[in-house]
Design an enzyme around this catalytic site. Structure first.
Site, mmCIF file in Angstrom:
data_model
loop_
_atom_site.group_PDB
_atom_site.id
_atom_site.type_symbol
_atom_site.label_atom_id
_atom_site.label_comp_id
_atom_site.label_asym_id
_atom_site.label_seq_id
_atom_site.Cartn_x
_atom_site.Cartn_y
_atom_site.Cartn_z
ATOM 1 N N GLU A 1 58.997 40.550 31.786
ATOM 2 C CA GLU A 1 57.539 40.215 31.673
ATOM 3 C C GLU A 1 57.235 38.801 30.891
ATOM 4 O O GLU A 1 56.750 39.069 29.555
ATOM 5 C CB GLU A 1 56.935 41.374 30.999
ATOM 6 C CG GLU A 1 56.790 42.721 31.797
ATOM 7 C CD GLU A 1 56.104 43.635 31.432
ATOM 8 O OE1 GLU A 1 55.699 43.871 30.262
ATOM 9 O OE2 GLU A 1 55.547 44.629 32.512
ATOM 10 N N GLU B 1 59.279 47.733 38.237
ATOM 11 C CA GLU B 1 58.723 48.848 37.342
ATOM 12 C C GLU B 1 57.469 49.399 38.228
ATOM 13 O O GLU B 1 56.572 48.379 38.693
ATOM 14 C CB GLU B 1 58.180 48.239 36.166
ATOM 15 C CG GLU B 1 59.555 48.118 35.115
ATOM 16 C CD GLU B 1 58.986 47.626 33.698
ATOM 17 O OE1 GLU B 1 58.009 48.043 33.276
ATOM 18 O OE2 GLU B 1 59.966 46.795 33.251
#
Ligand code: BG6
Length: 487
Positions: A191, A385
């Site tokens: 991220e 994810e």
């Protein structure tokens, strides 16, 4: 086309939330090890949960004794460090083709700036890779997942400090040299877009150290250093193993306009551009012009060294990976109720239900994300994810009937398959987050569970840490066995 026959089904974790053993075999403290479970802060208040003062970080860095009383939940994680054999056997039973994990920087270079690597830390990952090889499970390794050494936050300025690029690349060189023959799939920064949302865990940046400065400028600079480091890490990996595949990793936010008002539509487009900025830089190798315009308008200076632009252009990633949990809405009007969402708050979508943590559940948003990303880059994608954080109840007979989790995963996998079969997206694999319960990144809770395997541990670190299969375990096993046909 259906899912590819070698589709990489698996599960995702990160060392800082899963391994525990925070000071075993020479491991140093990471920034995750100084964050704690703070029930006094509302669990839906993401920003407050992420904020730590300098004094708090300093105090935590010298509290190395009792993790449960002090509530530093990531210090115990789910104890993968001691239970890796049992967990990898469970992965094999599920039929995993891949396992997403990260290598803790602080197991290898405890302080980040150490002269030599810690052999005991390297040996741990040798054992993990040996065990994965036994079952033909392909590791998918993140090099940086919210776990820089706390020393780099306290005694340097974290990723704002350009020296950190060199420290990180030394770590990358060490682990890639050691494991290249065993790891084909790598991700650079988890991220990568999260610098301003949680500067401490992403960038080892303690906000208080920059008092009086324009914090946005600090984050822009720290991000730039990560982009350069990501490109150079990609180079190192390809130099050592040319056929290795390197991915970027972004938080894929799908943003809808709340109304058909063109101003809302433009606002949603701008919000999505904020998401694509991070993949654009790593896939295309340069900052988009609108970003420079924005920096200009804000009076922010981005300092680049000679050669940075060339480095970013020369070493783009091979594939795009992302997390997807929820979507949100934006509006320029004063209508709409705020929701929390994965890290972002937005305006509540009246058509979607939310999780107990207020995250909107939107399987079609996943399909849209896949289409948008593939249309934009025409490069393979990887969902690394996705999942539902929920409170699970262990019944008196020991069963855990997590039908809500099955429903979340089923509806998302269905849309994922549509994106491949109908929309022509090239998808490498799917690794739901926290295939086994682990500590929440945002709130350090253990009770926010994502796994198909239950870990007996509460928010205060009490429990046996024994593993128990939930109802979703056999469901996911069946999905993998049928390559997504039997949902
Ligand atoms: C992603 C992170 O943002 O979301 C993971 O990469 C994190 O580390 C996951 O655990 C879920 O968030 P949370 O706060 O529920 O753990």
């Amino acid at each position: 086309m259906p899912l590819r026959p070698d589709f990489l089904w698996g599960g995702a974790t990160a060392a800082n939330q899963y391994e525990g053993a925070f000071n075993t075999d020479g491991k140093g403290l990471s920034v995750a090890d100084v964050t704690k479970f703070r029930p006094e802060i509302p669990m839906t208040d993401f920003a407050k949960n992420q904020y730590y003062t300098l004094a708090e970080v300093e105090a935590a860095a010298s509290d190395t004794a009792d993790d449960s009383v002090l509530r530093y939940a990531k210090r115990h994680g789910s104890d993968f460090y001691h239970r890796y054999k049992e967990d990898i056997a469970l992965m094999a039973e599920l039929g995993f083709k891949t396992f997403r994990m990260s290598i803790a920087w602080t197991r290898i270079f405890p302080n980040g700036d150490d002269e030599k690597p810690n052999e005991a830390g390297l040996a741990f990952y040798d054992r993990v890779f040996d065990e994965l090889e036994k079952y033909n499970i392909e590791p998918l390794v993140t090099l940086s997942h919210y776990e820089p050494p706390v020393n780099l936050a306290l005694n340097y300025d974290g990723w704002y400090d350009r020296q950190v690029i060199d420290f990180f690349l030394k770590f990358v060189n060490t682990v890639v040299t050691r494991y290249a023959s065993r790891v084909k799939y790598w991700l650079t920064f988890n991220e990568v877009d999260s610098m301003s949302r949680h500067p401490l865990t992403t960038g080892a940046i303690i906000e208080e150290k920059f008092t009086g400065r324009n914090l946005e400028e600090v984050y822009v600079q720290a991000m730039h250093h990560q982009f350069v480091a990501s490109a150079l890490a990609t180079k190192i990996i390809h130099d050592i193993r040319p056929e290795a595949q390197v991915g970027c990793m972004i938080t894929k936010r799908t943003v809808y306009p709340l109304t058909a008002n063109p101003s809302d539509v433009l606002a949603a487009q701008a919000a999505e551009r904020d998401v694509y900025l991070y993949s654009d830089v790593q896939v295309r190798g340069y900052y988009p012009q609108y970003y420079y315009n924005q920096l200009n308008q804000k009076g922010i200076t981005l300092v680049k060294n000679l050669g940075d632009d060339e480095i970013m252009r020369a070493y783009p990633v091979d594939f795009i990976s992302f997390s997807y949990y929820s979507s949100s809405c934006v509006t320029t009007t004063d209508k709409g109720e705020t929701d929390s969402g994965n890290i972002y708050s937005g305006v509540k979508n009246p058509y979607l239900k939310t999780s107990e943590w207020g995250w909107a559940m939107d399987p079609q948003g996943l399909r849209k994300s896949l289409i948008d990303l593939y249309d934009r880059y025409q490069k393979p994608l990887f969902i690394v994810e996705n999942g539902l954080g929920a409170i699970d109840k262990v019944e008196s007979d020991g069963s855990i009937n997590d039908d809500y989790r099955i429903e979340y995963l089923r509806t998302h996998i269905r849309e994922m398959i549509r994106a491949v079969e109908e929309d022509g997206v090239d998808l490498l694999g799917y690794t739901p987050w926290g295939w086994i319960d682990l500590v929440s990144a945002g709130t350090s809770q253990m009770s926010k569970r994502y796994g198909v395997v239950y870990v007996d541990c509460d928010d205060y670190g009490n429990g046996t840490f024994n593993r128990r299969k939930k109802k979703s375990f056999s469901w996911y096993q069946k999905v993998i066995k049928s390559n997504g046909q039997d949902l």
